[in-house]
Each structure stands twice: as structure tokens, then as C-alpha cells.
Design a protein around this motif. Structure first.
Motif, mmCIF file in Angstrom:
data_model
loop_
_atom_site.group_PDB
_atom_site.id
_atom_site.type_symbol
_atom_site.label_atom_id
_atom_site.label_comp_id
_atom_site.label_asym_id
_atom_site.label_seq_id
_atom_site.Cartn_x
_atom_site.Cartn_y
_atom_site.Cartn_z
ATOM 1 N N ASN A 88 0.846 -1.178 0.000
ATOM 2 C CA ASN A 88 0.000 0.000 0.000
ATOM 3 C C ASN A 88 0.890 1.240 0.000
ATOM 4 O O ASN A 88 1.820 1.349 0.804
ATOM 5 N N ALA A 89 0.615 2.145 -0.926
ATOM 6 C CA ALA A 89 1.370 3.386 -1.042
ATOM 7 C C ALA A 89 0.435 4.460 -1.574
ATOM 8 O O ALA A 89 -0.702 4.175 -1.957
ATOM 9 N N SER A 90 0.924 5.694 -1.633
ATOM 10 C CA SER A 90 0.067 6.794 -2.074
ATOM 11 C C SER A 90 -0.409 6.623 -3.511
ATOM 12 O O SER A 90 -1.474 7.129 -3.873
ATOM 13 N N SER A 91 0.339 5.922 -4.343
ATOM 14 C CA SER A 91 -0.069 5.722 -5.741
ATOM 15 C C SER A 91 -1.061 4.575 -5.893
ATOM 16 O O SER A 91 -1.573 4.345 -6.986
ATOM 17 N N GLY A 92 -1.329 3.850 -4.820
ATOM 18 C CA GLY A 92 -2.295 2.768 -4.872
ATOM 19 C C GLY A 92 -1.804 1.515 -4.181
ATOM 20 O O GLY A 92 -0.725 1.489 -3.592
ATOM 21 N N SER A 93 -2.609 0.484 -4.257
ATOM 22 C CA SER A 93 -2.276 -0.795 -3.631
ATOM 23 C C SER A 93 -2.089 -1.849 -4.704
ATOM 24 O O SER A 93 -2.669 -1.768 -5.779
ATOM 25 N N LEU A 94 -1.279 -2.833 -4.395
ATOM 26 C CA LEU A 94 -1.124 -3.965 -5.287
ATOM 27 C C LEU A 94 -0.706 -5.178 -4.479
ATOM 28 O O LEU A 94 -0.193 -5.061 -3.360
ATOM 29 N N THR A 95 -0.968 -6.329 -5.036
ATOM 30 C CA THR A 95 -0.512 -7.589 -4.455
ATOM 31 C C THR A 95 0.437 -8.198 -5.463
ATOM 32 O O THR A 95 0.146 -8.233 -6.651
ATOM 33 N N LEU A 96 1.577 -8.640 -4.977
ATOM 34 C CA LEU A 96 2.501 -9.310 -5.872
ATOM 35 C C LEU A 96 3.221 -10.426 -5.141
ATOM 36 O O LEU A 96 3.254 -10.458 -3.917
ATOM 37 N N ASP A 97 3.743 -11.347 -5.913
ATOM 38 C CA ASP A 97 4.508 -12.453 -5.346
ATOM 39 C C ASP A 97 5.947 -12.026 -5.166
ATOM 40 O O ASP A 97 6.506 -11.307 -6.008
ATOM 41 N N CYS A 98 6.529 -12.492 -4.071
ATOM 42 C CA CYS A 98 7.942 -12.271 -3.792
ATOM 43 C C CYS A 98 8.608 -13.624 -3.600
ATOM 44 O O CYS A 98 7.987 -14.559 -3.090
ATOM 45 N N LEU A 99 9.844 -13.710 -3.998
ATOM 46 C CA LEU A 99 10.627 -14.923 -3.828
ATOM 47 C C LEU A 99 11.482 -14.778 -2.584
ATOM 48 O O LEU A 99 12.155 -13.762 -2.400
ATOM 49 N N CYS A 100 11.449 -15.788 -1.705
ATOM 50 C CA CYS A 100 12.255 -15.774 -0.498
ATOM 51 C C CYS A 100 13.681 -16.186 -0.832
ATOM 52 O O CYS A 100 13.915 -17.148 -1.558
ATOM 53 N N SER A 101 14.626 -15.467 -0.279
ATOM 54 C CA SER A 101 16.037 -15.813 -0.416
ATOM 55 C C SER A 101 16.651 -15.815 0.984
ATOM 56 O O SER A 101 16.543 -14.828 1.712
ATOM 57 N N ASP A 102 17.268 -16.925 1.355
ATOM 58 C CA ASP A 102 17.934 -17.058 2.654
ATOM 59 C C ASP A 102 19.427 -16.864 2.443
ATOM 60 O O ASP A 102 20.083 -17.650 1.792
ATOM 61 N N ASN A 103 19.944 -15.786 2.993
ATOM 62 C CA ASN A 103 21.362 -15.464 2.878
ATOM 63 C C ASN A 103 21.998 -15.578 4.261
ATOM 64 O O ASN A 103 21.983 -14.628 5.039
ATOM 65 N N ASP A 104 22.494 -16.759 4.582
ATOM 66 C CA ASP A 104 23.129 -17.002 5.885
ATOM 67 C C ASP A 104 22.245 -16.546 7.050
ATOM 68 O O ASP A 104 22.712 -15.883 7.973
ATOM 69 N N GLY A 105 20.981 -16.860 6.968
ATOM 70 C CA GLY A 105 20.063 -16.529 8.052
ATOM 71 C C GLY A 105 19.335 -15.212 7.897
ATOM 72 O O GLY A 105 18.431 -14.906 8.657
ATOM 73 N N GLY A 116 6.014 -3.388 -11.792
ATOM 74 C CA GLY A 116 4.930 -2.920 -10.930
ATOM 75 C C GLY A 116 5.439 -2.400 -9.597
ATOM 76 O O GLY A 116 5.002 -1.352 -9.114
ATOM 77 N N PHE A 117 6.380 -3.108 -9.018
ATOM 78 C CA PHE A 117 6.947 -2.693 -7.733
ATOM 79 C C PHE A 117 7.738 -1.400 -7.894
ATOM 80 O O PHE A 117 7.601 -0.462 -7.101
ATOM 81 N N HIS A 118 8.557 -1.334 -8.925
ATOM 82 C CA HIS A 118 9.389 -0.152 -9.146
ATOM 83 C C HIS A 118 8.521 1.083 -9.392
ATOM 84 O O HIS A 118 8.807 2.159 -8.856
ATOM 85 N N GLN A 119 7.478 0.935 -10.201
ATOM 86 C CA GLN A 119 6.596 2.071 -10.472
ATOM 87 C C GLN A 119 5.905 2.546 -9.197
ATOM 88 O O GLN A 119 5.718 3.748 -8.996
ATOM 89 N N THR A 120 5.524 1.611 -8.334
ATOM 90 C CA THR A 120 4.904 1.996 -7.058
ATOM 91 C C THR A 120 5.879 2.809 -6.216
ATOM 92 O O THR A 120 5.516 3.844 -5.653
ATOM 93 N N LEU A 121 7.132 2.356 -6.125
ATOM 94 C CA LEU A 121 8.137 3.101 -5.360
ATOM 95 C C LEU A 121 8.392 4.479 -5.967
ATOM 96 O O LEU A 121 8.433 5.485 -5.256
ATOM 97 N N ALA A 122 8.582 4.516 -7.271
ATOM 98 C CA ALA A 122 8.953 5.759 -7.939
ATOM 99 C C ALA A 122 7.820 6.784 -7.985
ATOM 100 O O ALA A 122 8.081 7.990 -8.010
ATOM 101 N N ASN A 123 6.571 6.322 -7.981
ATOM 102 C CA ASN A 123 5.437 7.233 -8.139
ATOM 103 C C ASN A 123 4.675 7.507 -6.857
ATOM 104 O O ASN A 123 3.601 8.108 -6.904
#
Length: 169
Positions: A88-105, A116-123
Motif C-alpha cells: 500500500n502506497a500513495s499511488s495505490g495498492s497492489l498484491t505481488l509475489d515475492c521470492l524468499c532468499s535465505d542469505n546465511d540466516g 509494478g513494484f518499481h513504479q509503485t516506489l517511484a510514483n
């Protein structure tokens, strides 16, 4: 897909150590975001944090002239698993899938819909919020400031395109 997983593994491996090391290198602040060199001195990372254990980052790889987002939530996830995240951000809401990455805990979520994620951050302005489902059938909610996010991401991208990170040394 294999190339994406390799890129994501590299992002996961580098952001926590680079963020912890940033006080040793020159950093440039853009509002609540900071741009700094990765621990290997090759890539640039634009990031903001919440508390000491949560981070929203954007790493730009000099060797490939590409960038990737990551969210460190201070919550465990299963390496390689996909998780739906409500944003949720000022430009709107969205649902997206994220991939989990375990980096030494250190568990990170890598948004799979980069554009979609980048546009939400930038706008967006103000704050961006994430609701992440937990195994306990609850949600973890975290928020990050977006003050300076667009400028920090653009600065990291521009320096990588020029292959010049000298201003961060």
C-alpha cells in the motif's frame, strides 16, 4: 528462470553486509534513502531502513547494468518459496509475489513483478507499507519512508549506466 535466481542470490548475499558496512564508505543521502557502494566495491545500493533489522533496498549491478529490489523483513521464510505481499502506497495498492532468499540466516523477499513494484516506489510519496502473511495466520506489517526513494534509485541507476561509482568512494 535460472538466471533470475542467480541474480537474486547475489542481491541477497550482498545487501545486508553492504548496508552494515556503509559507514566505512562514502554515502550520499537522498531524504531517508542512502546510496552507497556494495561490500565488493562494484555495485551501488540505494536503501532505507526501519529499525535496525528491516531494509528496503535497490541494488544496481555494474557488470549487467541492471537493478533489483529486495525487502528484508526480519521474518523467516522458506528459501525459494513464493509469498504474496500486499503493498500500500500513495499511488495505490497492489498484491505481488515475492521470492524468499535465505542469505546465511537473513531472509529477504525479492519482488517478482519488478516493473509494478518499481513504479509503485517511484510514483509514491510518504510511506510504503507491506503486509506479509505469516505461518501463524497473522500478518507482519512494515513501513518504509519513500522520502528520497526516487532520487536515490535514479542516482544508483545513472552511476551504474556510466560505470562510474567514484563519487561513492
Amino acid at each position: 528462470m535460472r538466471r533470475l535466481l542467480i541474480v537474486l542470490a547475489v542481491v541477497a548475499a550482498a545487501i545486508p553486509s553492504a548496508f552494515a558496512q556503509r559507514s566505512k564508505d562514502k554515502t550520499i543521502a537522498y531524504g531517508d534513502w542512502t546510496v552507497f557502494l556494495s561490500s565488493d566495491g562494484k555495485d551501488l545500493i540505494a536503501a532505507t531502513s526501519q529499525d535496525s533489522d528491516k531494509l528496503l533496498g535497490y541494488r544496481c549491478f555494474t557488470s549487467e547494468a541492471k537493478c533489483a529490489h529486495t525487502i528484508i523483513t526480519a521474518t523467516r521464510c522458506d528459501d525459494g518459496a513464493r509469498y504474496p505481499v500486499l503493498i500500500n502506497a500513495s499511488s495505490g495498492s497492489l498484491t505481488l509475489d515475492c521470492l524468499c532468499s535465505d542469505n546465511d540466516g537473513t531472509h529477504e523477499l525479492i519482488p517478482l513483478d519488478w516493473d509494478g513494484f518499481h513504479q509503485t516506489l517511484a510514483n509514491s510519496t510518504g510511506y510504503i507499507g507491506f503486509a506479509i502473511p505469516l505461518a501463524s495466520r497473522r500478518f507482519k506489517v512494515i513501513r518504509f519512508s519513500l522520502a528520497g526513494a526516487k532520487q536515490a534509485m535514479e542516482a544508483a541507476e545513472a552511476a551504474v549506466r556510466r560505470a562510474d561509482s567514484s563519487e561513492y568512494h
